[in-house]
Design a protein around this motif. Sequence first.
Motif, PDB file in Angstrom:
ATOM      1  N   GLU A  78       0.823  -1.211   0.000  1.00 15.64           N
ATOM      2  CA  GLU A  78       0.000   0.000   0.000  1.00 15.64           C
ATOM      3  C   GLU A  78       0.859   1.263   0.000  1.00 15.64           C
ATOM      4  N   VAL A  79       2.022   1.196   0.639  1.00 18.33           N
ATOM      5  CA  VAL A  79       2.933   2.343   0.650  1.00 18.33           C
ATOM      6  C   VAL A  79       3.731   2.401  -0.648  1.00 18.33           C
ATOM      7  N   MET A  80       4.223   1.262  -1.120  1.00 20.19           N
ATOM      8  CA  MET A  80       5.068   1.249  -2.316  1.00 20.19           C
ATOM      9  C   MET A  80       4.310   1.566  -3.599  1.00 20.19           C
ATOM     10  N   ASP A  81       3.113   1.039  -3.742  1.00 21.10           N
ATOM     11  CA  ASP A  81       2.380   1.142  -4.998  1.00 21.10           C
ATOM     12  C   ASP A  81       2.292   2.580  -5.539  1.00 21.10           C
ATOM     13  N   PRO A  82       1.906   3.581  -4.741  1.00 22.94           N
ATOM     14  CA  PRO A  82       1.749   4.925  -5.308  1.00 22.94           C
ATOM     15  C   PRO A  82       3.023   5.768  -5.370  1.00 22.94           C
ATOM     16  N   ILE A  83       4.116   5.317  -4.777  1.00 23.22           N
ATOM     17  CA  ILE A  83       5.340   6.129  -4.751  1.00 23.22           C
ATOM     18  C   ILE A  83       5.874   6.332  -6.167  1.00 23.22           C
ATOM     19  N   ARG A  84       6.388   7.524  -6.422  1.00 22.91           N
ATOM     20  CA  ARG A  84       7.027   7.848  -7.698  1.00 22.91           C
ATOM     21  C   ARG A  84       8.276   6.992  -7.851  1.00 22.91           C
ATOM     22  N   LYS A  85       8.492   6.431  -9.043  1.00 23.51           N
ATOM     23  CA  LYS A  85       9.622   5.566  -9.291  1.00 23.51           C
ATOM     24  C   LYS A  85      10.421   6.081 -10.491  1.00 23.51           C
ATOM     25  N   TYR A  86      11.733   6.031 -10.363  1.00 20.06           N
ATOM     26  CA  TYR A  86      12.643   6.398 -11.447  1.00 20.06           C
ATOM     27  C   TYR A  86      13.457   5.161 -11.784  1.00 20.06           C
ATOM     28  N   ILE A  87      13.449   4.782 -13.066  1.00 17.56           N
ATOM     29  CA  ILE A  87      14.056   3.527 -13.496  1.00 17.56           C
ATOM     30  C   ILE A  87      15.216   3.814 -14.437  1.00 17.56           C
ATOM     31  N   VAL A  88      16.403   3.376 -14.038  1.00 16.41           N
ATOM     32  CA  VAL A  88      17.601   3.523 -14.848  1.00 16.41           C
ATOM     33  C   VAL A  88      17.703   2.285 -15.726  1.00 16.41           C
ATOM     34  N   SER A  89      17.569   2.492 -17.029  1.00 21.75           N
ATOM     35  CA  SER A  89      17.615   1.350 -17.945  1.00 21.75           C
ATOM     36  C   SER A  89      17.895   1.811 -19.361  1.00 21.75           C
ATOM     37  N   THR A  90      18.743   1.057 -20.036  1.00 23.27           N
ATOM     38  CA  THR A  90      18.934   1.266 -21.466  1.00 23.27           C
ATOM     39  C   THR A  90      18.180   0.205 -22.254  1.00 23.27           C
ATOM     40  N   GLU A  91      17.629  -0.787 -21.544  1.00 19.67           N
ATOM     41  CA  GLU A  91      16.937  -1.900 -22.195  1.00 19.67           C
ATOM     42  C   GLU A  91      15.444  -1.684 -22.336  1.00 19.67           C
ATOM     43  N   LEU A  92      14.839  -0.966 -21.409  1.00 21.19           N
ATOM     44  CA  LEU A  92      13.394  -0.751 -21.449  1.00 21.19           C
ATOM     45  C   LEU A  92      13.056   0.433 -22.350  1.00 21.19           C
ATOM     46  N   ASP A  93      11.968   0.296 -23.097  1.00 21.50           N
ATOM     47  CA  ASP A  93      11.496   1.395 -23.939  1.00 21.50           C
ATOM     48  C   ASP A  93      10.464   2.239 -23.212  1.00 21.50           C
ATOM     49  N   ALA A  94       9.770   1.637 -22.255  1.00 18.37           N
ATOM     50  CA  ALA A  94       8.724   2.336 -21.518  1.00 18.37           C
ATOM     51  C   ALA A  94       8.538   1.659 -20.167  1.00 18.37           C
ATOM     52  N   VAL A  95       8.033   2.420 -19.208  1.00 19.50           N
ATOM     53  CA  VAL A  95       7.695   1.895 -17.884  1.00 19.50           C
ATOM     54  C   VAL A  95       6.360   2.500 -17.471  1.00 19.50           C
ATOM     55  N   ASP A  96       5.709   1.838 -16.524  1.00 20.51           N
ATOM     56  CA  ASP A  96       4.507   2.408 -15.925  1.00 20.51           C
ATOM     57  C   ASP A  96       4.616   2.187 -14.422  1.00 20.51           C
ATOM     58  N   TRP A  97       3.544   2.093 -13.706  1.00 17.58           N
ATOM     59  CA  TRP A  97       3.550   1.936 -12.250  1.00 17.58           C
ATOM     60  C   TRP A  97       4.150   3.176 -11.595  1.00 17.58           C
ATOM     61  N   ASN A  98       3.652   4.345 -12.013  1.00 16.39           N
ATOM     62  CA  ASN A  98       4.114   5.628 -11.480  1.00 16.39           C
ATOM     63  C   ASN A  98       5.608   5.818 -11.709  1.00 16.39           C
ATOM     64  N   ALA A  99       6.101   5.366 -12.859  1.00 12.75           N
ATOM     65  CA  ALA A  99       7.535   5.366 -13.108  1.00 12.75           C
ATOM     66  C   ALA A  99       7.905   6.172 -14.339  1.00 12.75           C
ATOM     67  N   SER A 100       9.156   6.651 -14.324  1.00 11.96           N
ATOM     68  CA  SER A 100       9.763   7.343 -15.455  1.00 11.96           C
ATOM     69  C   SER A 100      11.127   6.734 -15.704  1.00 11.96           C
ATOM     70  N   LEU A 101      11.515   6.698 -16.969  1.00 14.04           N
ATOM     71  CA  LEU A 101      12.846   6.205 -17.311  1.00 14.04           C
ATOM     72  C   LEU A 101      13.896   7.286 -17.081  1.00 14.04           C
TER      73      LEU A 101
END
Length: 186
Positions: A78-101
């Motif tokens: 419940e705490v983790m789900d809505p938290i903003r996430k930043y994903i470091v990746s050269t392999e992914l083209d897109a992310v979701d789950w409140n995330a940005s590449l």
Amino acid sequence: MTQPLRYGINVTLDGCVHHEAGLPPDAESMAFWTDELRRSDALLYGRATYELMESAWRRPESGEWPDWMHASEVAFSEVMDPIRKYIVSTELDAVDWNASLVRGDLAAAVKELKAQPGRGISVGGVRLPAALANLGLIDEFTFVVHPVVAGRGPRLLEGVREQVALELEERREFASGVVVERYRGV
């Protein structure tokens, strides 16, 4: 003033950080990790950790947590789900789950994130934290040490090239024998 970048991870006595090498999570350790999440406004993960965490802790499309989840795991989710996430990746083209590449210069990108207002950024994983430690960007290290010798698996901060001096800020024990050690970079 910049917000702190905090690295926290479960680790065995022999330095293994594979997520299956320690003790199974209990209510006390899950409450600890839930409180750790509450200390931050954002999470910073590499691709592998992002995918692992999403598969375990993202709210299902039904909106209902699975019956197998213990109340402490639901609280964590419940705490983790809505938290903003930043994903470091050269392999992914897109992310979701409140995330940005996060792409490009890692040091510049993380310094920019740290410069934003907030309570802090939590970083998890294995390779990304080693890269961030090499750049001198981690302000706090929290090791949740499990009384287990794994004998195999990825090692804590493997690949750090220079010594990182730390000062112990907190040490506490759980009923399971797990010891939490929190350090600040000096």
